[in-house]
Design a protein around this motif. Structure first.
Motif, short mmCIF file in Angstrom:
data_model
loop_
_atom_site.label_atom_id
_atom_site.label_comp_id
_atom_site.label_asym_id
_atom_site.label_seq_id
_atom_site.Cartn_x
_atom_site.Cartn_y
_atom_site.Cartn_z
N ILE A 45 9.17 21.82 4.62
CA ILE A 45 8.93 22.19 3.21
C ILE A 45 8.57 23.67 3.12
O ILE A 45 9.11 24.42 2.30
N PHE A 46 7.62 24.09 3.97
CA PHE A 46 7.17 25.49 3.92
C PHE A 46 8.32 26.43 4.27
O PHE A 46 8.45 27.50 3.66
N GLU A 47 9.17 26.01 5.24
CA GLU A 47 10.31 26.85 5.62
C GLU A 47 11.33 26.93 4.50
O GLU A 47 11.80 28.02 4.15
N ALA A 48 11.69 25.78 3.93
CA ALA A 48 12.76 25.75 2.92
C ALA A 48 12.38 26.57 1.68
O ALA A 48 13.22 27.24 1.09
N LYS A 49 11.11 26.53 1.30
CA LYS A 49 10.66 27.23 0.10
C LYS A 49 10.25 28.67 0.34
O LYS A 49 10.11 29.45 -0.58
N GLY A 50 9.98 29.00 1.63
CA GLY A 50 9.36 30.28 1.93
C GLY A 50 7.94 30.29 1.40
O GLY A 50 7.45 31.29 0.87
N ARG A 51 7.26 29.13 1.54
CA ARG A 51 5.93 28.97 0.95
C ARG A 51 4.85 29.39 1.94
O ARG A 51 4.89 29.01 3.12
N PRO A 52 3.84 30.16 1.49
CA PRO A 52 2.74 30.53 2.38
C PRO A 52 2.03 29.27 2.89
O PRO A 52 1.83 28.32 2.13
N SER A 53 1.66 29.27 4.18
CA SER A 53 1.14 28.04 4.78
C SER A 53 -0.29 27.73 4.34
O SER A 53 -0.81 26.67 4.64
N ASP A 54 -0.94 28.66 3.61
CA ASP A 54 -2.31 28.36 3.14
C ASP A 54 -2.31 27.74 1.75
O ASP A 54 -3.35 27.64 1.10
N ASN A 55 -1.14 27.32 1.28
CA ASN A 55 -1.05 26.70 -0.05
C ASN A 55 -0.83 25.20 0.10
O ASN A 55 0.24 24.76 0.51
N PRO A 56 -1.86 24.38 -0.23
CA PRO A 56 -1.78 22.94 0.02
C PRO A 56 -0.78 22.22 -0.88
O PRO A 56 -0.45 22.72 -1.95
N LEU A 57 -0.33 21.06 -0.42
CA LEU A 57 0.67 20.28 -1.15
C LEU A 57 0.03 19.11 -1.88
O LEU A 57 -1.05 18.65 -1.50
N ILE A 58 0.71 18.63 -2.90
CA ILE A 58 0.24 17.47 -3.66
C ILE A 58 0.88 16.20 -3.09
O ILE A 58 2.09 16.17 -2.86
N ALA A 59 0.06 15.16 -2.89
CA ALA A 59 0.59 13.87 -2.45
C ALA A 59 1.00 13.06 -3.66
O ALA A 59 0.27 13.00 -4.66
N HIS A 60 2.16 12.41 -3.59
CA HIS A 60 2.67 11.58 -4.67
C HIS A 60 2.64 10.12 -4.21
O HIS A 60 3.18 9.80 -3.15
N ILE A 61 2.03 9.28 -5.05
CA ILE A 61 1.90 7.87 -4.66
C ILE A 61 2.62 6.97 -5.67
O ILE A 61 2.77 7.31 -6.84
N ALA A 62 3.05 5.79 -5.17
CA ALA A 62 3.74 4.82 -6.02
C ALA A 62 2.74 3.96 -6.77
O ALA A 62 2.95 3.61 -7.92
N ASP A 63 1.66 3.61 -6.11
CA ASP A 63 0.66 2.73 -6.74
C ASP A 63 -0.71 3.00 -6.13
O ASP A 63 -0.84 3.73 -5.14
N LEU A 64 -1.72 2.38 -6.71
CA LEU A 64 -3.10 2.68 -6.29
C LEU A 64 -3.41 2.23 -4.88
O LEU A 64 -4.29 2.78 -4.22
N SER A 65 -2.66 1.23 -4.37
CA SER A 65 -2.94 0.77 -3.00
C SER A 65 -2.69 1.89 -1.99
O SER A 65 -3.31 1.92 -0.92
N GLN A 66 -1.81 2.84 -2.32
CA GLN A 66 -1.54 3.95 -1.38
C GLN A 66 -2.65 5.00 -1.38
O GLN A 66 -2.71 5.83 -0.47
N LEU A 67 -3.51 4.93 -2.39
CA LEU A 67 -4.57 5.93 -2.49
C LEU A 67 -5.54 5.85 -1.30
O LEU A 67 -5.98 6.87 -0.76
N ASN A 68 -5.83 4.64 -0.87
CA ASN A 68 -6.80 4.46 0.22
C ASN A 68 -6.31 4.99 1.56
O ASN A 68 -7.11 5.33 2.42
N SER A 69 -4.98 5.08 1.73
CA SER A 69 -4.45 5.56 3.01
C SER A 69 -4.52 7.07 3.13
O SER A 69 -4.35 7.62 4.21
#
Ligand code: TXA
Ligand code: MG
Length: 315
Positions: A45-69
């Motif tokens: 992801i960081f390579e494809a975008k040319g994104r600085p590595s100190d910029n965190p990513l957002i996690a996308h979840i399908a449902d609340l059960s994935q939140l605990n993981s």
């Protein structure tokens, strides 16, 4: 690399399973997804975008059960916001679970999480069976993509797959709210308004730009959302004296409107927000040199809209 375009979430999920990147539509902007537990995929992801590595990513979840993981704790205030705004254009910053690789969050011990409401994003997430980390699917510094063609323009040949959908509804990114402090703090204005948040949690506040005690949204310090053209904030559209190759976007017509090579008049702030990034890209394609954006009141969605316009104008 040849970039496959498809309408099949199941096919797109196979690329994710193979450690590849997939761009996909959400209700805000298109995201560029990778399996959150696959470090090598996240590196891409960081390579494809040319994104600085100190910029965190957002996690996308399908449902609340994935939140605990992926989180280690859900503060009471976050529970309220989740109940009201998930799924939707809201990202909550929460304590991170140790199994999430450090590269996903740029070494932070927090993680931004959101549950997109877009049906295609939901289908993809369910087909993948794991949360996806996904920044906006643009080259770093470019306006976020609101169409799959804009993704292709920036990332064709750099990613494995584009999952196609229509132009995104909101057109600006999600609101990022830090829920790890004593009260919720808005780190980035977005699709859910401050007023909506405060109706549920009244003590929600905007993080001050210079507040060093606030855990920053590191991404907001970078140059963002910029077309090649120079962007100006126009407080009084009727007073603009445009040069050659100028464009205007706003709600009230500038005069004379013929002085502009390209104009987009929107019926309200929601339509203005929906159209802004696409307009920037169209202006670049048309060789526009200056873009005037009408200033709007910074309430409701106007707060996020003015934030993106000011960044594009380097104010
Ligand atoms: O609407 C959106 O949020 C889109 C779609 C694809 O979901 N995604 C998006 O991601 O805009 P990105 O990477 O372009 O912007 C993420 C923002 C950045 O400003 C980043 O610094 C901030 O969220 N962020 C992510 N994780 C964070 C964390 N743990 N703490 C503080 N800020 C965080
Ligand atoms: Mg982005």
């Amino acid at each position: 690399m040849k970039t496959k375009t498809t309408q099949s979430p199941t096919l797109a999920a196979r690329y994710i399973a193979n450690g590849e990147l997939v761009a996909f539509p959400t209700e805000t902007v298109y995201g560029l997804g990778a399996n959150i537990f696959n470090e090598d995929a996240i590196k891409k992801i960081f390579e494809a975008k040319g994104r600085p590595s100190d910029n965190p990513l957002i996690a996308h979840i399908a449902d609340l059960s994935q939140l605990n993981s992926i989180t280690s704790e859900i503060p009471p205030v976050a529970k309220k916001l989740i109940e009201e705004f998930f799924p939707g254009p809201l990202t909550l910053v929460l304590p991170k679970h140790k199994t999430v690789p450090a590269i996903a969050t740029a070494g932070l011990n927090t993680i931004g999480v959101r549950m997109p409401s877009h049906p295609i994003a939901q289908q993809l997430l369910r087909a993948c069976g794991v949360p996806l980390v996904a920044p906006s699917a643009n080259l770093s510094g470019r306006p976020s993509p609101t169409t799959w063609q804009a993704v292709r323009e920036d990332l064709s040949g750099r990613i494995a797959c584009i999952l196609q959908g229509n132009q995104t509804k909101v057109g600006l990114e999600s609101t990022v709210v830090d829920c790890t402090g004593d009260k919720p703090r808005v780190l980035r204005a977005g699709g859910v308004t401050l007023e909506q948040l405060q109706a549920v949690v009244p003590e929600t506040e905007l993080a001050a730009h210079d507040d060093s005690s606030a855990p920053k949204s590191p991404g907001t310090k970078y140059r963002h959302y910029s077309p090649h053209a120079q962007v100006f904030v126009a407080n009084f559209p009727q007073h603009i004296v445009p040069g050659n190759e100028a464009a205007f976007i706003g709600i009230d017509p500038p005069s004379p409107v013929e002085a502009f090579q390209k104009t987009l008049l929107c019926k309200d702030i929601a339509e203005y927000a929906h159209s802004l990034f696409q307009f920037f890209r169209e202006c670049d394609d048309a060789g526009i040199k200056t873009i005037y954006c009408q200033a709007v009141s910074e309430s409701g969605l106007g707060l996020a809209l003015m934030d993106r316009i000011r960044r594009a104008a380097h104010e």
